[in-house]
Motif scaffolding. Structure first.
Motif, PDB file in Angstrom:
ATOM      1  N   LEU A  57       0.962  -1.060   0.031  1.00 44.00           N
ATOM      2  CA  LEU A  57       0.040   0.016   0.033  1.00 44.00           C
ATOM      3  C   LEU A  57       0.967   1.296   0.191  1.00 44.00           C
ATOM      4  O   LEU A  57       1.796   1.426   0.772  1.00 44.00           O
ATOM      5  CB  LEU A  57      -1.059  -0.115   1.274  1.00 44.00           C
ATOM      6  CG  LEU A  57      -1.763   1.199   1.360  1.00 44.00           C
ATOM      7  CD1 LEU A  57      -2.744   1.506   0.361  1.00 44.00           C
ATOM      8  CD2 LEU A  57      -2.407   1.455   2.991  1.00 44.00           C
ATOM      9  N   ILE A  58       0.742   1.996  -0.829  1.00 47.98           N
ATOM     10  CA  ILE A  58       1.377   3.428  -1.120  1.00 47.98           C
ATOM     11  C   ILE A  58       0.491   4.304  -0.429  1.00 47.98           C
ATOM     12  O   ILE A  58      -0.556   4.734  -0.896  1.00 47.98           O
ATOM     13  CB  ILE A  58       1.745   3.577  -2.315  1.00 47.98           C
ATOM     14  CG1 ILE A  58       3.043   2.746  -2.955  1.00 47.98           C
ATOM     15  CG2 ILE A  58       2.516   4.856  -2.298  1.00 47.98           C
ATOM     16  CD1 ILE A  58       3.263   2.917  -4.574  1.00 47.98           C
ATOM     17  N   LEU A  59       0.668   4.913   0.690  1.00 46.49           N
ATOM     18  CA  LEU A  59       0.050   5.584   1.527  1.00 46.49           C
ATOM     19  C   LEU A  59       0.267   6.916   1.913  1.00 46.49           C
ATOM     20  O   LEU A  59       1.537   7.351   2.173  1.00 46.49           O
ATOM     21  CB  LEU A  59      -0.098   4.817   3.090  1.00 46.49           C
ATOM     22  CG  LEU A  59      -1.069   5.535   3.992  1.00 46.49           C
ATOM     23  CD1 LEU A  59      -2.591   5.545   3.698  1.00 46.49           C
ATOM     24  CD2 LEU A  59      -0.661   4.848   5.309  1.00 46.49           C
ATOM     25  N   ASP A  60      -0.638   8.080   1.305  1.00 49.42           N
ATOM     26  CA  ASP A  60      -0.478   9.484   1.757  1.00 49.42           C
ATOM     27  C   ASP A  60      -0.151   9.755   2.999  1.00 49.42           C
ATOM     28  O   ASP A  60      -1.318   9.214   3.795  1.00 49.42           O
ATOM     29  CB  ASP A  60      -1.340  10.348   0.803  1.00 49.42           C
ATOM     30  CG  ASP A  60      -1.128  11.857   1.311  1.00 49.42           C
ATOM     31  OD1 ASP A  60      -0.211  12.259   1.597  1.00 49.42           O
ATOM     32  OD2 ASP A  60      -2.134  12.556   0.948  1.00 49.42           O
ATOM     33  N   SER A  61       0.577  10.550   3.506  1.00 49.33           N
ATOM     34  CA  SER A  61       0.663  10.824   5.364  1.00 49.33           C
ATOM     35  C   SER A  61      -0.288  11.622   5.483  1.00 49.33           C
ATOM     36  O   SER A  61      -0.748  11.917   6.545  1.00 49.33           O
ATOM     37  CB  SER A  61       1.900  11.294   5.515  1.00 49.33           C
ATOM     38  OG  SER A  61       2.224  12.607   4.811  1.00 49.33           O
ATOM     39  N   GLY A  62      -1.258  12.354   4.669  1.00 49.28           N
ATOM     40  CA  GLY A  62      -2.102  13.374   4.931  1.00 49.28           C
ATOM     41  C   GLY A  62      -3.450  13.015   4.553  1.00 49.28           C
ATOM     42  O   GLY A  62      -4.275  13.780   4.265  1.00 49.28           O
ATOM     43  N   LEU A  63      -3.859  11.557   4.722  1.00 54.43           N
ATOM     44  CA  LEU A  63      -5.270  11.135   4.390  1.00 54.43           C
ATOM     45  C   LEU A  63      -6.213  11.776   5.353  1.00 54.43           C
ATOM     46  O   LEU A  63      -5.985  12.093   6.403  1.00 54.43           O
ATOM     47  CB  LEU A  63      -5.375   9.588   4.418  1.00 54.43           C
ATOM     48  CG  LEU A  63      -4.683   8.844   3.464  1.00 54.43           C
ATOM     49  CD1 LEU A  63      -5.148   7.325   3.418  1.00 54.43           C
ATOM     50  CD2 LEU A  63      -5.199   9.341   1.902  1.00 54.43           C
ATOM     51  N   THR A  64      -7.372  12.064   4.617  1.00 49.80           N
ATOM     52  CA  THR A  64      -8.700  12.354   5.675  1.00 49.80           C
ATOM     53  C   THR A  64      -9.468  11.343   5.840  1.00 49.80           C
ATOM     54  O   THR A  64      -9.150  10.035   5.470  1.00 49.80           O
ATOM     55  CB  THR A  64      -9.181  13.489   4.771  1.00 49.80           C
ATOM     56  OG1 THR A  64      -9.668  13.153   3.574  1.00 49.80           O
ATOM     57  CG2 THR A  64      -8.527  14.846   4.526  1.00 49.80           C
TER      58      THR A  64
END
Length: 214
Positions: A57-64
């Motif tokens: 999983l490539i995960l954005d650190s700023g998810l809402t």
């Protein structure tokens, strides 16, 4: 394309750009996308039921919706076989240490060059860990001097920490008392100038200590 990737990022253009990059390179196949944390976990849960989880999983650190740390905790607890690479707008260790502590296998700033991004994806998908080098943060000579202070056994114990082993597991592995492990870790932290296991893991990855423990 053997690596199956899921992208979780709130920006459509970022997701489409990463998909195009990976698939053009031939590194991986993007099998799922999500624009927030809730959608990410819903889609992962469905894939778990169907026994078709992604490798990474490539995960954005700023998810809402459900923030990235919550997502990391849930995946660590219910889908530990999914490796996680965090993309962040910040290279500061303090900004990513919680992500590493909560189960991320690596992180990259979003302004990273393409070659490093591809290397990180391959390494994390293969079960490794990836922390980008930060030469300006600590000169190479200073790192080398700190590593020289470590005994071979201390390096071996540090590598066990890198692999996520608890103190009891380390004690069982080396057939020593758990208190002895704690004593070793106190000395290790002092020698490499870190305050906790997360910072020790980051130090270990940046300086390729796994190779020294062989």
């Amino acid at each position: 394309m053997g690596i199956k990737v899921m992208l979780a990022d709130g920006q459509t253009l970022v997701r489409k750009g990463i998909r195009a990059l990976l698939e053009k390179d031939g590194t991986a196949e993007v099998v799922e996308e999500a624009e927030d944390g809730l959608e990410c976990m819903e889609k992962l849960s469905r894939r778990k039921m169907n026994k078709y989880l992604p490798d990474i999983l490539i995960l954005d650190s700023g998810l809402t919706g459900k923030d990235s740390i919550q997502v990391l905790r849930e995946i660590r607890n219910s889908m530990p076989e999914v490796s996680i690479l965090v993309l962040t707008d910040c290279r500061d260790t303090d900004c990513v240490s919680e992500a590493v502590r909560e189960g991320a296998h690596g992180y990259l700033p979003k302004n990273v060059d393409i070659d490093e991004f591809i290397r990180a994806v391959r390494k994390v998908a293969d079960g490794g860990k990836y922390i980008p080098p930060e030469p300006d943060r600590m000169p190479g000579r200073e790192c080398r001097e700190k590593i020289k202070l470590l005994t071979h056994r201390e390096i071996q114990i540090l590598i066990q920490v890198l692999e996520g082993k608890a103190n009891k597991e380390i004690a069982d592995h080396f057939k020593i008392r758990e208190q002895t492990v704690k004593n070793h870790l106190s000395k290790i932290f002092r020698k490499i100038d870190v305050s906790d296991r997360t910072q020790a893991v980051i130090f270990c990855i940046k300086n390729h200590l796994r190779e020294l423990g062989d």
